[in-house]
Design a protein around this motif. Structure first.
Motif, short mmCIF file in Angstrom:
data_model
loop_
_atom_site.label_atom_id
_atom_site.label_comp_id
_atom_site.label_asym_id
_atom_site.label_seq_id
_atom_site.Cartn_x
_atom_site.Cartn_y
_atom_site.Cartn_z
N PHE A 12 2.75 -2.03 2.12
CA PHE A 12 3.89 -1.80 2.80
C PHE A 12 3.76 -2.25 3.99
O PHE A 12 4.71 -2.81 4.71
N LEU A 13 2.73 -2.14 5.03
CA LEU A 13 2.60 -2.56 6.27
C LEU A 13 2.89 -3.89 6.39
O LEU A 13 3.43 -4.57 7.32
N ARG A 14 2.09 -4.54 5.53
CA ARG A 14 1.87 -6.08 5.41
C ARG A 14 3.39 -6.74 5.26
O ARG A 14 3.78 -7.49 5.91
N GLU A 15 4.01 -6.14 4.29
CA GLU A 15 5.22 -6.73 3.99
C GLU A 15 6.15 -6.48 4.97
O GLU A 15 7.13 -7.38 5.47
N GLU A 16 6.19 -5.20 5.74
CA GLU A 16 7.14 -4.74 6.81
C GLU A 16 6.63 -5.91 8.11
O GLU A 16 7.46 -6.52 8.66
N GLU A 17 5.57 -5.92 8.06
CA GLU A 17 5.08 -6.97 9.27
C GLU A 17 5.56 -8.52 9.05
O GLU A 17 6.21 -9.30 10.04
N LEU A 18 5.71 -8.88 7.77
CA LEU A 18 6.11 -10.56 7.67
C LEU A 18 7.68 -10.41 7.76
O LEU A 18 8.04 -11.35 8.25
N ARG A 19 8.19 -9.24 7.28
CA ARG A 19 9.68 -9.22 7.34
C ARG A 19 10.04 -9.07 8.92
O ARG A 19 11.15 -10.08 9.23
N TYR B 54 19.59 -11.54 2.65
CA TYR B 54 18.54 -10.83 3.20
C TYR B 54 18.78 -9.69 4.07
O TYR B 54 18.17 -8.57 3.56
N ARG B 58 17.40 -5.78 3.19
CA ARG B 58 16.69 -5.00 3.97
C ARG B 58 17.28 -3.92 4.33
O ARG B 58 16.48 -2.85 4.76
N ILE B 126 4.93 -17.35 7.04
CA ILE B 126 4.21 -16.61 8.05
C ILE B 126 3.22 -16.01 7.96
O ILE B 126 2.27 -15.99 8.77
#
Lengths: 165, 165
Positions: A12-19, B54, B58, B126
């Motif tokens: 989740f953190l990774r996905e959030e970071e990329l978004r 997007y 989100r 990214i």
DNA sequence: TTTTTATGTCAGCCATGTTGACTCATTTTC
DNA sequence: GAAAATGAGTCAACATGGCTGACATAAAAA
């Protein structure tokens, strides 16, 4: 490969970071272009004119092909805006000396002045962001942004040398 | 204020540094959008559709006003693309419960799938840039980009919390 | 009950991207 | 020296996605 035994909360953190990365690019670009857009509209120009003026200012004497390579648009699209800029005296075209088929592009004084007016806004915005973030952050910004740019264009960002140094 | 006793070579470096910042934004954005653009054209969609998909993905259940606020375009411009996306079954609109004038926007399954397909390309780009630059650089990137974004939108980037943490 | 708000719609304009076909001058190649 | 390739320009037609202005409807707020 990222899903080998990775706890859900880390995914989740990774996905959030990329978004957030995606959105930083969207919002930064959106806000970065608005200042110049307003100035341009007073001249009856658009963002496409800005790009041409910017890069011709940056690389005086560049050829039309060079410019097409940077902008990645068709020559027909370019010709519309370039034609206007030449017509209205912001850019001059000279035949190349080595290859007389080329048209070398240079800003006129008027062009230089418009270019400065346009990029001043953006330079200030960048300068403020750099100042508030600090030198290390700026270096990180550079590295990440370079990683996002296509490999083919990274060489444009080789470290500047002092003039005469 | 910057011109109080600053040697020419330092002014040059600063100018060059700021211009590289401008160009990093230009080239990164140009390259960042090309992948999705190619996928979108297969569906007969454009970049505007991508933005809508997007942000609805989100923020599920967001209102039309929310979306207009993010995109900063007119409702007439939005209605064109949003209408198509609803028509073709990528987005559904539900009346708000608290305020029945609102139309709450949500992706359908089909919409979720397209969204993932589109952003996967960007997340990968990214992720690669982040991985190669390292954690400290990513933090610097975040700080500088946040400084470029209008103050009004910075709150969107508050630190994510783990779900349930 | 009146006014304001959230949303949608019609019509038309403009900027800027695209493709395709063709011209012209000049340079490069055989 | 003739033929081919290249740099640049042009005309025409089309698509996307911004914009303005005017107006409509339903629901909420005053």
């Amino acid at each position: 490969m990222a899903d080998i035994k990775m706890p859900t909360r880390l995914l989740f953190l990774r996905e959030e970071e990329l978004r957030q990365g995606i959105e930083l690019l969207y919002f930064a670009y959106r806000d970065f272009t608005r200042g110049p857009d307003e100035i341009l509209s007073e001249y009856g120009f658009g963002r496409a004119h800005h790009r041409v003026i910017y890069f011709v200012g940056r690389h005086p004497g560049m050829t039309v092909s060079d410019l097409l390579g940077i902008l990645r648009i068709t020559k027909q699209s370019l010709s519309r805006v370039l034609g206007q800029l030449v017509e209205e005296g912001f850019i001059i075209q000279d035949k190349g000396e080595r290859d007389r088929r080329q048209r070398l592009l240079t800003l006129t004084e008027k062009g230089v002045e418009l270019e400065r007016q346009l990029s001043q806004n953006q330079r200030e915005r960048i300068a403020r962001a750099y100042r508030n973030a600090g030198a290390d952050a700026v270096e990180g910004f550079r590295q990440v942004m370079l990683g996002i740019v296509d490999e083919a264009d990274r060489a444009r960002f080789d470290r500047p040398r002092e003039p005469g140094a």
